[in-house]
Scaffold this active site. Structure first.
Site, PDB file in Angstrom:
ATOM      1  N   ASP A  34       2.834  30.028  -1.871  1.00 55.17           N
ATOM      2  CA  ASP A  34       2.414  29.204  -0.490  1.00 55.17           C
ATOM      3  C   ASP A  34       2.214  30.333   0.465  1.00 55.17           C
ATOM      4  OD1 ASP A  34       2.948  26.036   0.014  1.00 55.17           O
ATOM      5  OD2 ASP A  34       2.536  27.265   1.758  1.00 55.17           O
ATOM      6  N   CYS A 259      -4.152   9.986   0.315  1.00 55.38           N
ATOM      7  CA  CYS A 259      -5.193   9.931  -0.844  1.00 55.38           C
ATOM      8  C   CYS A 259      -6.172   8.992  -0.534  1.00 55.38           C
ATOM      9  CB  CYS A 259      -4.477   9.990  -2.082  1.00 55.38           C
ATOM     10  SG  CYS A 259      -3.277  11.276  -2.344  1.00 55.38           S
TER      11      CYS A 259
HETATM   12  C1  UGA Z   1      -2.549   7.871  -5.224  1.00 56.13           C
HETATM   13  C2  UGA Z   1      -2.566   7.182  -6.489  1.00 56.13           C
HETATM   14  O1  UGA Z   1      -2.011   6.070  -6.744  1.00 56.13           O
HETATM   15  C3  UGA Z   1      -2.231   8.386  -7.444  1.00 56.13           C
HETATM   16  O2  UGA Z   1      -2.543   7.948  -8.710  1.00 56.13           O
HETATM   17  C4  UGA Z   1      -3.089   9.652  -7.022  1.00 56.13           C
HETATM   18  O3  UGA Z   1      -2.953  10.727  -7.854  1.00 56.13           O
HETATM   19  C5  UGA Z   1      -2.943   9.823  -5.609  1.00 56.13           C
HETATM   20  O4  UGA Z   1      -3.141   8.616  -4.767  1.00 56.13           O
HETATM   21  C6  UGA Z   1      -3.589  11.062  -5.359  1.00 56.13           C
HETATM   22  O5  UGA Z   1      -4.882  11.242  -5.138  1.00 56.13           O
HETATM   23  O6  UGA Z   1      -2.928  12.262  -5.020  1.00 56.13           O
HETATM   24  P1  UGA Z   1      -0.218   7.600  -3.559  1.00 56.13           P
HETATM   25  O7  UGA Z   1      -1.194   7.928  -2.441  1.00 56.13           O
HETATM   26  O8  UGA Z   1       1.079   8.473  -3.808  1.00 56.13           O
HETATM   27  O9  UGA Z   1      -1.112   7.804  -4.940  1.00 56.13           O
HETATM   28  O10 UGA Z   1       0.348   6.176  -3.472  1.00 56.13           O
HETATM   29  P2  UGA Z   1       0.098   4.785  -4.059  1.00 56.13           P
HETATM   30  O11 UGA Z   1       1.415   4.233  -4.619  1.00 56.13           O
HETATM   31  O12 UGA Z   1      -1.282   4.802  -4.952  1.00 56.13           O
HETATM   32  O13 UGA Z   1      -0.215   3.698  -2.655  1.00 56.13           O
HETATM   33  C7  UGA Z   1      -1.279   4.001  -1.741  1.00 56.13           C
HETATM   34  C8  UGA Z   1      -1.143   2.976  -1.039  1.00 56.13           C
HETATM   35  O14 UGA Z   1      -1.533   1.802  -1.403  1.00 56.13           O
HETATM   36  C9  UGA Z   1       0.025   2.569  -0.160  1.00 56.13           C
HETATM   37  O15 UGA Z   1      -0.196   2.550   1.227  1.00 56.13           O
HETATM   38  C10 UGA Z   1       0.609   1.516  -0.661  1.00 56.13           C
HETATM   39  O16 UGA Z   1       1.450   0.639   0.227  1.00 56.13           O
HETATM   40  C11 UGA Z   1      -0.611   0.733  -1.039  1.00 56.13           C
HETATM   41  N1  UGA Z   1      -0.359  -0.161  -2.188  1.00 56.13           N
HETATM   42  C12 UGA Z   1      -0.094   0.150  -3.404  1.00 56.13           C
HETATM   43  C13 UGA Z   1      -0.609  -1.758  -1.725  1.00 56.13           C
HETATM   44  O17 UGA Z   1      -0.786  -1.996  -0.546  1.00 56.13           O
HETATM   45  N2  UGA Z   1      -0.239  -2.659  -2.883  1.00 56.13           N
HETATM   46  C14 UGA Z   1      -0.446  -2.085  -4.042  1.00 56.13           C
HETATM   47  O18 UGA Z   1      -0.183  -3.110  -4.921  1.00 56.13           O
HETATM   48  C15 UGA Z   1      -0.130  -0.807  -4.394  1.00 56.13           C
END
Ligand code: UGA
Length: 438
Positions: A34, A259
């Site tokens: 890093d 993301c």
């Molecule tokens: C997301 C993807 O799920 C990963 O597969 C991907 O690798 C990652 O982005 C990335 O591109 O690096 P992440 O951002 O860690 O992962 O979070 P998620 O769990 O996908 O949640 C994203 C958002 O959606 C959060 O704000 C969460 O609260 C919301 N969410 C998720 C909902 O409102 N409802 C759901 O049913 C699921």
């Protein structure tokens, strides 16, 4: 595993650190690099700078086995590696496109020092065509650039790395793709080997589709409120259709994080640059923006008003600040966006989040300026007119509701994550408003 390989990982954010630690856990020798000297010092001293379940254990295990090193500077790591992973950030540029500055800088730095025959792997989320960009910056005929997008979720990144639904590898050189695939020996999953443009598109399509699912269920939740249906029953009813499934259909305050917001906008932008107007994705983003406004309107209603004027001088007790549970990440958190709107309208916000208990680290505080941070949930609810749940931390399910009712001056709980049991809330004399719940 055929043979352990020496891997360099450039960038020790949540993707880089998880990737490096997991490859070391699988038996490879990994050098994580890093530019941030302080971060490397902390990692070297055994500190884990992010909240990520299981990461501390596998870092400690790999370190004591002598398979994981932390160094400052990309070329210090890459000159000793057979395979180099680029895991640097691709922030959103002003026009919505992904900003490739860090990737290009890292590629330019490692180019001259790479071993002959090395493979450079792009793990950062990059626009279609970026594998070529990295090749052009590196300018080495004896080095191959491969795309290997990550699908890790923050909070479950270690689990997702070791038990993925698939690993995607994009390359014009089959042998290089297979060398990268072999790194995952020990991970039982499907290897999707394809060309670079398809691999890069898979990443955006996956995040775009997932964001679409959430926007869809949030729109259905709004419908449920209008027609008197219950979103949990509707999701169960449609989720039993295997073509739909019930995963990733939890209504909430809108999606956020580092993301989805950036990748959904980048997808629209990439499409536009190639002459396609991606109206569906624009709609997915619009629904998400509206969802935040809908949550604010719930607070307005809880205060007995019809417009945002009622927020002026009102006190709101917020539970949850991170963009989702299981992480300390505040980037593009819907909770912070909603709080900032509430504050702009003159509301006073007290908040509790298990990862931001005061005193809070300097580097996190700018996003939190103006919010009165509390040490417990009950403290955040003391003296407030409305309780507002914004992140689905499991501990909020155990909230002492009688105590909450006692310390609040108002009587409404707005639960944007449908986390609490409405009957248990109303039994205390408080009233309850969830998302799409009857
Ligand atoms: C997301 C993807 O799920 C990963 O597969 C991907 O690798 C990652 O982005 C990335 O591109 O690096 P992440 O951002 O860690 O992962 O979070 P998620 O769990 O996908 O949640 C994203 C958002 O959606 C959060 O704000 C969460 O609260 C919301 N969410 C998720 C909902 O409102 N409802 C759901 O049913 C699921």
């Amino acid at each position: 595993m055929d043979q352990p390989v020496t891997i360099a990982v450039i960038g020790t954010g949540y993707v880089g650190l998880t990737t490096g630690a997991c490859f070391a856990h699988l038996g490879h020798h990994v050098i994580c690099a890093d530019v941030d000297v302080r971060k490397i010092e902390r990692l070297d001293a055994g500190e884990i700078p992010i909240v990520e379940e299981g990461l501390a254990e596998i870092v400690a295990g790999a370190r004591s086995a002598g398979r994981l090193e932390f160094v400052v500077g990309a070329s210090t790591a890459s000159e000793r590696a057979d395979i180099v992973f680029l895991c640097v950030p691709t922030p959103q540029g002003d026009d919505g496109s992904a900003d490739l500055t860090y990737i290009e800088m890292a590629a330019a730095e490692i180019g001259p020092s790479l071993r002959s025959g090395a493979v450079v792997v792009n793990k950062s989320t990059v626009p279609v065509g970026s594998t070529r960009v990295v090749e052009r910056v590196i300018r080495r005929d004896d080095v191959t650039v491969v795309s290997n997008p990550e699908f890790l979720r923050e909070g479950t990144a270690v689990h997702d790395f070791l038990h993925p639904d698939r690993v995607v590898i994009g390359s014009v050189d089959r042998a290089a793709a297979e060398r990268v695939a072999a790194l995952y020996d020990g991970v039982d999953t499907e290897m999707v080997i394809t060309d670079p443009a398809s691999a890069e598109t898979i990443k955006y399509a996956a995040n775009g589709f997932l964001a679409m699912k959430i926007s869809f269920v949030n729109a259905i939740a709004a419908m449920c409120e209008a027609v008197g249906a219950d979103v949990a029953s509707v999701v169960h009813g449609i989720g039993t259709d295997r073509r739909i499934g019930s995963a990733f259909l939890n209504p909430g305050p809108g999606w956020g994080g580092s993301c989805f917001p950036k990748d959904s906008r980048a997808l629209v932008k990439i499409a536009q640059e190639h002459g396609y107007n991606f109206t569906m994705m624009r709609g997915v983003i619009d629904v998400n923006d509206e969802q935040r406004s809908r949550m604010i309107h719930k607070v307005v209603r809880a205060l007995g008003g019809h417009d945002r004027h009622v927020l002026h001088g009102a006190t709101i007790g917020v539970l949850g600040l991170t963009f989702k549970a299981g992480t300390d990440d505040l980037r593009d958190s819907p909770a912070l966006a909603i709080i900032s709107e509430l504050r702009r309208a003159g509301a006073v916000v007290k908040a509790y989040d298990p990862t931001t208990v005061p005193p809070v680290d300097d580097h996190r505080s700018s996003a939190l300026v103006g919010i009165e941070l509390c040490a417990t949930a009950i403290e955040a609810l003391t003296g407030v007119e409305v309780a507002l749940v914004l992140t689905e931390w499991p501990e909020f399910r155990e909230l002492d509701l009688d105590k909450a009712a006692e310390v609040m001056v108002g009587t409404v709980v707005v639960d944007t994550r449908n986390l609490l049991d409405p009957a248990a809330v109303t039994a205390t004399g408080l009233s309850y408003d969830g998302v799409g719940r009857k």
